[in-house]
Every structure is written in C-alpha cells, then in structure tokens.
Scaffold this active site. Structure first.
Site, PDB file in Angstrom:
ATOM      1  N   ARG A 238      -7.994   5.527   4.858  1.00 45.40           N
ATOM      2  CA  ARG A 238      -6.771   5.587   4.058  1.00 45.40           C
ATOM      3  C   ARG A 238      -5.659   6.183   4.919  1.00 45.40           C
ATOM      4  O   ARG A 238      -5.894   7.085   5.729  1.00 45.40           O
ATOM      5  CB  ARG A 238      -6.965   6.435   2.802  1.00 45.40           C
ATOM      6  CG  ARG A 238      -7.796   5.762   1.700  1.00 45.40           C
ATOM      7  CD  ARG A 238      -7.053   4.584   1.074  1.00 45.40           C
ATOM      8  NE  ARG A 238      -7.762   4.027  -0.067  1.00 45.40           N
ATOM      9  CZ  ARG A 238      -8.624   3.027   0.008  1.00 45.40           C
ATOM     10  NH1 ARG A 238      -8.923   2.502   1.194  1.00 45.40           N
ATOM     11  NH2 ARG A 238      -9.198   2.543  -1.086  1.00 45.40           N
ATOM     12  N   GLU A 267       1.975   1.533   1.412  1.00 41.33           N
ATOM     13  CA  GLU A 267       1.577   0.139   1.561  1.00 41.33           C
ATOM     14  C   GLU A 267       2.216  -0.710   0.474  1.00 41.33           C
ATOM     15  O   GLU A 267       2.179  -0.328  -0.697  1.00 41.33           O
ATOM     16  CB  GLU A 267       0.044   0.018   1.505  1.00 41.33           C
ATOM     17  CG  GLU A 267      -0.642   0.714   2.670  1.00 41.33           C
ATOM     18  CD  GLU A 267      -2.151   0.554   2.688  1.00 41.33           C
ATOM     19  OE1 GLU A 267      -2.702  -0.065   1.746  1.00 41.33           O
ATOM     20  OE2 GLU A 267      -2.796   1.033   3.636  1.00 41.33           O
ATOM     21  N   HIS A 286      -4.209  -3.856   5.823  1.00 34.06           N
ATOM     22  CA  HIS A 286      -5.313  -3.392   4.978  1.00 34.06           C
ATOM     23  C   HIS A 286      -6.296  -4.530   4.665  1.00 34.06           C
ATOM     24  O   HIS A 286      -6.524  -4.886   3.506  1.00 34.06           O
ATOM     25  CB  HIS A 286      -4.772  -2.794   3.678  1.00 34.06           C
ATOM     26  CG  HIS A 286      -5.724  -1.798   3.056  1.00 34.06           C
ATOM     27  ND1 HIS A 286      -5.299  -0.711   2.337  1.00 34.06           N
ATOM     28  CD2 HIS A 286      -7.077  -1.733   3.038  1.00 34.06           C
ATOM     29  CE1 HIS A 286      -6.334  -0.017   1.895  1.00 34.06           C
ATOM     30  NE2 HIS A 286      -7.442  -0.631   2.319  1.00 34.06           N
TER      31      HIS A 286
END
Length: 322
Positions: A238, A267, A286
């Site tokens: 993360r 994000e 991601h």
C-alpha cells in the site's frame, strides 16, 4: 424473500449471474469509474449485502445509511478502506479475498524488481525515442539480481511466495516481520533481521505488509538513509507505507538507486506527481493481482462470501464475522 445486494463496479457477467441467481442485484454500470459517493449512500439504504472495491470508503456514514446491511464483501486482500470497528459494532460481517492472488502478486513484485534493476522501461523509452545510436560498454547498465540480497518486509502468504522466486535466483533472503517465524526460517532457508539491519544489508527491499496506521510511513527519510546507494525499493503493498516525499528526494539525490512502485498514497496517482518525473522509478497502476485468472477467482470468492453469509452460513474468508 430474496436479499438485496449492491455491487459498486461493473463485473463480468458470470459473477453477476451467480449473485442474481440468489439475490436481487443492483450494480454501478461503469467499469473504469468508481461509484460516486452520493450514489453509494443512496443505493446502500435498503441492501443486505455490499460487494465493493478498495476504491470505496466504507465508513461510519455509509454504514449508518444501511440499517439492513449484514455483510460487506471486498474484492481485495487489504481492507483499510473499510471501518472495521464500526462494522463490528453493527454486527456486520466483513470478508476479503486472500490466498487466490498470492502467486500473481508475487510474480508482479519480482517483475518490478527486475524491471527496476535492469532499467527495462528506461531502456525501452531510449529505443523508442530514437536515442539508440550504437552499443557501448556501460550503456544503460543496471544491477545484478542473481546472488544479491533481498529484504522482505512482511512475511505473509505473498512474502513466502516471493521467497521462492528469490531462491530461484540464488538470492540471500532476509525478512522482517512483526512476529518472528523460526519455522519458516528453517523451511525456506531465510534469515530474520531487524528493520534497520534489513535496510542496511539488502540490495532489494520489498514491501509486502498490510497497511495500518501503525505502519504509516514506515519507510521514511531515516529508513531510506540506512539503505545502500545501489539499493532498490519495491512496493506492491500500500502506498501509505512509504513517505513519498522522502522517497522522491532519496531517488533524485542518488541516496538509493531505483524504485518499483505499484501503489501510491493517492490513487489514481496525479500525472504531475514528482515520482513520475524520475527515470529511475518504474511505476504501475496498482496491478499486483491483475491477471485474468486471478481477478476472476477473486470476484468469485467475493461473490461466494456474499452467498454464504446471506444464506445463513459462515463466511469463507472473514475479516470479521459474527
């Protein structure tokens, strides 16, 4: 009477059909746009089950709007986007999708490591931009991987899977974990190190620990200063685990050699983010678990958790359960 389920992102038809065979299903119809907050707050008012992504913040406000909600099933391993304590207080089951994405995420982690080490993206751009005029001895030279030392922070399922890939490259493996695992040291042939020792000794530092407020900016200015000048930081966990301002300066000033990042604090990451301006950073949107097979398996598991709980059975992979 059938239970009602809301899905916060458009899913493959096979997953929707599975849920529709059990429940009344409503779904946000956009594939690449998260459900707006006001829509989510409206849609959740009468549902018994919620199928969500990590892009949705499921907090006290959302839970208060959903008096009938019995289960939240997230299409992710991490669940820091859900207020777990608030859900527990309201007796809401929360489930995630561990296990099914282990190997795929380990693949991507090692891919980032190799891409950053061997300057793959930078070299591809060099060719495509017409800069390749001749071969020369030190042109676009990178770092060796075979026989190097890798430090893994977070020895969960994905960390263990990464060890196996590293062993294929005859790497020396160090690990740091909140709880030491002597049996894994013996089984996998790895060595425990304190965080400081791992940072000082590793050629590659890979972050694979769950996010919590306790590990926010675990890697900051002080920790980056401990790393070797030829070291590479890889984060597929993360974004909040790394202080991105400190990382930018460490990379720009040559304090560490490169980074491979699949995750960011915000994000989608803004296109003007300073880290995106550096040639020694490999960045991805991601996609740690983004293989067709794995994402399908994750969606099936998330759906199966909803079916199990709303049919009066125990969740398959609970974060919290009654």
């Amino acid at each position: 009477m059938k239970s009602k389920v809301y899905i916060t992102r458009k899913l493959p038809a096979e997953i929707v059909d599975k849920l529709s065979s059990h429940f009344y299903v409503r779904m946000w119809q956009e594939e690449d746009v998260p459900v707006p907050r006001d829509v989510l707050l409206k849609e959740i008012e009468d549902v018994d089950g919620l199928f969500c992504l990590l892009t949705e913040t499921i907090d006290e406000e959302v839970l208060t709007k959903a008096p009938s909600l019995k289960v939240i099933s997230t299409l992710a391993v991490g669940y820091n986007h859900i207020d777990i304590q608030a859900a527990a207080r309201k007796g809401i089951v929360v489930t995630n999708t561990p296990g099914v994405l282990t190997e795929t995420t380990a693949d991507l982690t090692f891919t980032l490591l190799m891409a950053a080490a061997r300057r793959v993206v930078e070299s591809s751009d060099y060719l495509r931009n017409g800069d390749w005029k001749t071969w020369s001895p030190m042109q676009l030279t990178g770092q060796d991987i075979y026989g190097a030392t890798i430090g893994i922070i977070g020895l969960g399922r994905i960390g263990e899977a990464l060890v196996k890939r590293a062993k294929g490259f005859d790497m020396n493996v160090l690990y740091y974990n909140r709880t030491r695992k002597p049996e894994k040291e013996q089984e996998l042939g790895i060595h425990y190190a304190t965080l400081a020792e791992l940072l000082q000794q590793s050629d590659y530092v890979c972050l694979l620990l769950p996010y919590s407020t306790e590990v926010h900016h675990l890697i900051g200015e002080k920790e980056l200063a401990l790393m070797k000048r030829n070291a590479i930081l890889v984060n597929t966990a993360r974004g909040g685990i790394v202080d991105e301002v400190a990382l930018y300066h460490a990379l720009k000033d040559g304090q560490i050699w490169a980074a491979g990042l699949d995750v960011f604090e915000q994000e989608p990451v803004p296109v003007d983010h300073p880290l995106l301006t550096l040639p020694n950073v490999v960045t991805l949107p991601h996609i740690g678990s983004a293989s067709i097979q794995t994402r399908t398996n994750m969606a099936n598991l998330a759906a199966d958790n909803l079916v199990s709980v709303l049919n009066g059975n125990k969740p398959l992979t609970p974060v919290i359960s009654k």
